[in-house]
Design a protein around this motif. Structure first.
Motif, PDB file in Angstrom:
ATOM      1  N   SER A   8      44.564  35.642  40.402  1.00  0.00           N
ATOM      2  CA  SER A   8      44.145  34.221  40.490  1.00  0.00           C
ATOM      3  C   SER A   8      43.905  33.723  39.123  1.00  0.00           C
ATOM      4  N   VAL A   9      43.983  32.375  38.858  1.00  0.00           N
ATOM      5  CA  VAL A   9      43.685  31.708  37.250  1.00  0.00           C
ATOM      6  C   VAL A   9      42.279  32.363  36.972  1.00  0.00           C
ATOM      7  N   CYS A  10      41.020  31.986  38.081  1.00  0.00           N
ATOM      8  CA  CYS A  10      40.011  32.401  37.791  1.00  0.00           C
ATOM      9  C   CYS A  10      39.722  33.971  37.367  1.00  0.00           C
ATOM     10  N   LEU A  11      40.297  34.883  38.058  1.00  0.00           N
ATOM     11  CA  LEU A  11      40.433  36.186  37.690  1.00  0.00           C
ATOM     12  C   LEU A  11      40.902  36.510  36.218  1.00  0.00           C
ATOM     13  N   ARG A  12      41.932  35.799  36.174  1.00  0.00           N
ATOM     14  CA  ARG A  12      42.717  35.827  34.444  1.00  0.00           C
ATOM     15  C   ARG A  12      41.845  35.518  33.526  1.00  0.00           C
ATOM     16  N   ILE A  13      40.857  34.215  33.619  1.00  0.00           N
ATOM     17  CA  ILE A  13      40.132  33.891  32.797  1.00  0.00           C
ATOM     18  C   ILE A  13      38.896  34.751  32.542  1.00  0.00           C
ATOM     19  N   GLY A  14      38.237  35.129  33.777  1.00  0.00           N
ATOM     20  CA  GLY A  14      37.262  36.154  33.618  1.00  0.00           C
ATOM     21  C   GLY A  14      37.590  37.653  32.967  1.00  0.00           C
ATOM     22  N   ALA A  19      37.837  40.987  27.895  1.00  0.00           N
ATOM     23  CA  ALA A  19      38.719  41.544  27.019  1.00  0.00           C
ATOM     24  C   ALA A  19      38.234  41.028  25.507  1.00  0.00           C
ATOM     25  N   THR A  20      37.995  39.787  25.634  1.00  0.00           N
ATOM     26  CA  THR A  20      37.618  39.238  24.260  1.00  0.00           C
ATOM     27  C   THR A  20      36.352  39.605  23.573  1.00  0.00           C
ATOM     28  N   VAL A  21      35.485  39.849  24.527  1.00  0.00           N
ATOM     29  CA  VAL A  21      34.167  40.320  24.061  1.00  0.00           C
ATOM     30  C   VAL A  21      34.418  41.797  23.597  1.00  0.00           C
ATOM     31  N   CYS A 132      43.598  46.914  22.592  1.00  0.00           N
ATOM     32  CA  CYS A 132      42.462  47.570  23.554  1.00  0.00           C
ATOM     33  C   CYS A 132      42.213  46.423  24.483  1.00  0.00           C
ATOM     34  N   ALA A 133      42.142  44.970  24.010  1.00  0.00           N
ATOM     35  CA  ALA A 133      41.536  43.963  24.962  1.00  0.00           C
ATOM     36  C   ALA A 133      43.036  43.580  25.900  1.00  0.00           C
ATOM     37  N   GLY A 134      44.048  43.942  25.535  1.00  0.00           N
ATOM     38  CA  GLY A 134      45.119  43.918  26.564  1.00  0.00           C
ATOM     39  C   GLY A 134      44.884  44.617  27.559  1.00  0.00           C
ATOM     40  N   SER A 135      44.759  46.085  27.250  1.00  0.00           N
ATOM     41  CA  SER A 135      44.307  47.322  28.310  1.00  0.00           C
ATOM     42  C   SER A 135      43.094  46.790  29.207  1.00  0.00           C
ATOM     43  N   ALA A 140      40.734  44.853  34.216  1.00  0.00           N
ATOM     44  CA  ALA A 140      40.011  43.981  35.167  1.00  0.00           C
ATOM     45  C   ALA A 140      40.936  43.150  36.146  1.00  0.00           C
ATOM     46  N   ALA A 141      41.951  42.551  35.934  1.00  0.00           N
ATOM     47  CA  ALA A 141      42.800  41.844  36.734  1.00  0.00           C
ATOM     48  C   ALA A 141      43.677  42.644  37.670  1.00  0.00           C
TER      49      ALA A 141
END
Length: 145
Positions: A8-14, A19-21, A132-135, A140-141
């Motif tokens: 879902s979009v919410c899961l993608r955002i989360g 991943a950004t942090v 690493c963030a992509g992984s 997470a998703a």
């Protein structure tokens, strides 16, 4: 097409926020390692002060990075879902590409007042952080199992 259901979009955002942090933490850790190596193992401030400084740097860096990563990551993820590229390998590739774009932007628009090797090392650091963030975003998703 890929048989994996798109998150879902919410899961993608989360997932992108987490991943950004993580990417910010990686970049800051690489800056610290480079600073330690450049000074021969001695930092300009004490080790104790580093722990006071680190959380604030991570928070401020994350607040700056999250909007940019969402602006880049959400459309890219939408494109990946539409083209059936939802594997972990694709996430690593897309993360590397985004890290390289951010690293290139920082090299062009950032301030370089250090040694000649600072910009190439920063670029490689952003590439590593993006990969690493992509992984992490993929994990997470798309939980295993």
């Amino acid at each position: 097409m890929n048989s994996v259901a798109a998150p879902s979009v919410c899961l993608r955002i989360g997932s992108l926020i987490v991943a950004t942090v993580a990417g910010v933490v990686i970049v800051i850790a690489l800056w610290l390692v480079r600073g330690i190596l450049a000074t021969g193992g001695r930092l300009a401030f004490s080790w104790w002060r580093m722990f006071d400084f680190l959380p604030l740097t991570i928070i401020v860096g994350s607040l700056i990075a999250i909007p940019f990563c969402l602006m880049i990551g959400l459309p890219l993820w939408h494109l990946a879902v539409g083209s059936g590229r939802q594997s972990r390998r694709d996430a690593l590739r897309f993360g590397l590409i985004v890290g390289a774009i951010i690293g290139l932007a920082m090299a062009v628009f950032g301030v370089n007042d250090g040694a000649w090797y600072d910009e190439p090392l920063d670029f490689l650091g952003y590439c590593l952080a993006g990969r690493c963030a992509g992984s992490i975003a993929h994990r997470a998703a798309y939980p295993p199992g």
